[in-house]
Design a protein around this motif. Structure first.
Motif, short mmCIF file in Angstrom:
data_model
loop_
_atom_site.label_atom_id
_atom_site.label_comp_id
_atom_site.label_asym_id
_atom_site.label_seq_id
_atom_site.Cartn_x
_atom_site.Cartn_y
_atom_site.Cartn_z
N GLN B 53 31.42 49.87 12.22
CA GLN B 53 32.66 50.66 12.08
C GLN B 53 33.79 50.05 12.88
OE1 GLN B 53 32.11 54.74 13.12
NE2 GLN B 53 31.35 55.29 11.09
N HIS B 54 33.44 49.70 14.12
CA HIS B 54 34.41 49.11 15.02
C HIS B 54 34.99 47.81 14.42
CE1 HIS B 54 36.11 47.89 18.85
NE2 HIS B 54 35.51 46.72 18.72
N MET B 55 34.07 46.99 13.89
CA MET B 55 34.48 45.72 13.30
C MET B 55 35.34 45.95 12.07
SD MET B 55 34.03 42.57 14.07
CE MET B 55 32.60 41.67 14.61
N GLU B 56 34.97 46.95 11.27
CA GLU B 56 35.74 47.21 10.05
C GLU B 56 37.17 47.63 10.37
OE1 GLU B 56 33.14 49.83 7.88
OE2 GLU B 56 32.53 48.20 6.54
N ARG B 57 37.31 48.41 11.44
CA ARG B 57 38.67 48.81 11.84
C ARG B 57 39.49 47.58 12.21
NH1 ARG B 57 36.42 53.52 14.08
NH2 ARG B 57 36.06 52.50 16.07
N ASN B 58 38.85 46.65 12.93
CA ASN B 58 39.57 45.43 13.33
C ASN B 58 39.93 44.56 12.14
OD1 ASN B 58 39.57 46.10 15.98
ND2 ASN B 58 37.74 44.91 16.50
N ILE B 59 39.00 44.48 11.16
CA ILE B 59 39.28 43.64 10.00
C ILE B 59 40.49 44.16 9.24
CG2 ILE B 59 38.39 42.84 7.77
CD1 ILE B 59 35.61 42.99 8.92
N ASN B 60 40.59 45.49 9.18
CA ASN B 60 41.70 46.07 8.43
C ASN B 60 43.05 45.70 9.02
OD1 ASN B 60 40.18 47.22 6.45
ND2 ASN B 60 39.85 49.12 7.60
N LYS B 61 43.04 45.32 10.31
CA LYS B 61 44.30 44.93 10.93
C LYS B 61 44.70 43.51 10.52
CE LYS B 61 43.38 47.71 15.01
NZ LYS B 61 42.66 47.52 16.27
N PRO B 63 45.49 40.30 8.05
CA PRO B 63 46.00 40.14 6.68
C PRO B 63 44.86 39.82 5.72
CG PRO B 63 46.75 38.36 8.15
CD PRO B 63 46.06 39.35 8.99
N LYS B 64 44.97 40.29 4.48
CA LYS B 64 43.87 40.19 3.50
C LYS B 64 43.42 38.75 3.25
CE LYS B 64 42.77 44.20 1.41
NZ LYS B 64 43.63 45.15 2.04
N ARG B 68 39.37 34.62 8.64
CA ARG B 68 38.49 35.38 9.53
C ARG B 68 38.02 36.67 8.88
NH1 ARG B 68 42.11 35.98 14.61
NH2 ARG B 68 43.60 35.85 12.91
N ALA B 69 38.94 37.32 8.16
CA ALA B 69 38.58 38.59 7.52
C ALA B 69 37.42 38.40 6.57
CB ALA B 69 39.80 39.16 6.78
N SER B 70 37.47 37.30 5.78
CA SER B 70 36.38 37.13 4.82
C SER B 70 35.08 36.76 5.51
CB SER B 70 36.76 36.10 3.75
OG SER B 70 37.19 34.92 4.35
N ILE B 71 35.17 36.04 6.63
CA ILE B 71 33.95 35.71 7.38
C ILE B 71 33.33 36.99 7.95
CG2 ILE B 71 33.02 34.51 9.39
CD1 ILE B 71 35.12 32.35 8.99
N HIS B 72 34.17 37.80 8.58
CA HIS B 72 33.65 39.05 9.15
C HIS B 72 33.06 39.94 8.07
CE1 HIS B 72 34.65 38.67 13.31
NE2 HIS B 72 35.92 38.38 13.07
N LYS B 73 33.73 40.01 6.93
CA LYS B 73 33.23 40.88 5.85
C LYS B 73 31.87 40.41 5.37
CE LYS B 73 37.38 42.78 3.85
NZ LYS B 73 38.48 42.28 3.01
#
Lengths: 196, 216
Positions: B53-61, B63-64, B68-73
């Motif tokens: 959950q914590h990570m998902e909140r950070n990813i949302n911050k 840009p799409k 990094r966003a795609s790696i985290h996802k």
């Protein structure tokens, strides 16, 4: 388990890549990786290496064991030994398959390497079949399998465990029926005596 | 709760996310490969869900289009797969061995060594009630009175603890007794650290539960 799940587990291994972009450290749940410096080798989990490769953001550096000389040695050793020799690591097959699949152009002599690894796999599988055969013939319900990798073990599932389960059942029923035949023979004797 | 498992980290308060992840992965692997249901580790699952959950909140911050966003996802999807599959495997076992599990769990709850989480236990009991209800509705109430009894224990499916499993020893354990079913000759073996074996699950069930061996 499904072979894809073994692959999934193997993908957590650390692999070496050379990124073509620069970036800060990345903080993943499984650990921190980076910083990414274009042209400099670094370590990331295999799944990330494959993903970056697919996005054409890196080259994958083949691990040391995936060199022809090393593989030839492993193959010779495997041929010579009666037992399973220790493989470079638990997920050698997964690592080879993923790297050769996603980044064969990054690996010199990729097709030869593929052939040798396949040979090693085949030698080991034939050994495995022989030892399974011996295990079943000895009627054993216990075996030691050092140095077999997860994928190799998984490839004999569910055959070996269920064969051993069946064997156990047969042993138990034959034990039961041998005591049962004693009973039934006395029974049939008494039966014949009644007939007489 | 079994405290032995917490040895994974020297300071259980400071257990890091990657240790939790490794633990969950091993739990998942064991659960998939063991014939019976294993003690739950809801503490680990809850902890990882919190991380996600914590990570998902950070990813949302981010840009799409951020790499990094795609790696985290991707990482989160991998972890979610493990957790979902782990919980589903447990539910499958709960449904399959429902009667046995509910009976055993009642005894275990008395001694405080429960294997199921409260919600899993509730699920097991409700599942059992629905089966009973269904059988009564469709069959039992329509047959002659002397056959109407719902003989629950005759329906129980018991996990095959004598089935053979592959394992790897996480640490050396000496003197595992392989009992002979006919009482003829018991065999004793040692599990050296890192060695791998195939044997009947029942001889090493305790070692799976306390983390001394890993099913493979």
């Amino acid at each position: 388990m499904d072979p894809y799940e073994i692959e999934f587990i193997g993908e957590n291994r650390i692999a070496s890549i050379i990124p073509n972009f620069s970036y800060d450290k990345i903080y993943l749940i499984c650990g921190e990786f980076g910083p990414f410096r274009a042209g400099l080798p670094m370590n990331v989990p295999l799944w990330l290496a494959v993903m970056l490769k697919q996005k054409q953001k890196c080259r994958i550096v083949p691990p040391d064991w995936m060199e022809i000389d090393n593989l030839e040695n492993i193959k010779e050793e495997e041929k010579r030994s009666r037992f399973f020799t220790k493989m470079p690591h638990e997920h050698y097959m997964v690592e080879a398959k993923l790297i050769l699949g996603a980044a064969s152009e990054d690996i010199p002599n990729a097709s030869e390497i593929k052939t040798i690894i396949k040979d090693i796999w085949d030698i080991r599988m034939s050994k495995l079949r022989t030892s399974m055969d011996a295990l079943m013939k000895s009627g054993g319900s216990y075996g030691r399998l050092d140095h077999l990798t997860m994928m190799e073990i998984n490839s004999v599932k569910p055959l070996l465990p269920s064969a051993m389960n069946e064997l156990l059942k047969i042993q138990m029923t034959s034990k039961k029926s041998s005591s049962a035949t004693l009973n039934s023979s006395t029974f049939s004797q008494s039966g014949t005596s009644q007939n007489l | 709760m079994d405290t032995e498992d917490l040895e994974l980290s020297d300071e259980e308060e400071e257990i890091t996310a990657d240790v939790v992840l490794k633990t969950i992965q091993n739990l998942w692997q064991n659960e998939r490969l063991s014939p019976e249901i294993l003690p739950h580790r809801n503490d680990m699952v809850e902890c990882m869900l919190g991380q996600i959950q914590h990570m998902e909140r950070n990813i949302n911050k981010l840009p799409k289009t951020d790499l990094r966003a795609s790696i985290h996802k991707m990482e989160l999807n991998r972890i979610k797969y493990i957790i979902c599959n782990y919980l589903k495997t447990r539910l499958d076992k709960i449904e399959k061995y429902c009667i046995t599990i509910v009976n055993d769990e009642k005894q275990r709850t008395e001694s405080g060594t429960n294997y199921l989480t409260p919600s899993e236990f509730r699920y097991a009991q409700e599942y059992l009630l629905s089966i009973e209800h269904h059988l009564k509705e469709t069959i039992l109430n329509r047959v002659p009175g002397n056959m109407q009894a719902f003989e629950i224990n005759k329906m129980a499916i018991v996990p095959a603890l004598q089935s053979h499993v592959f394992l790897k020893a996480n640490e050396t354990v000496n003197g595992i007794v392989l009992e002979d079913h006919f009482g003829d000759q018991d065999e004793e073996i040692d599990l050296e650290e890192g060695s791998q074996h195939i044997l009947q699950y029942k001889f090493i069930a305790d070692l799976v539960k306390n983390g001394k061996v890993q099913l493979v």
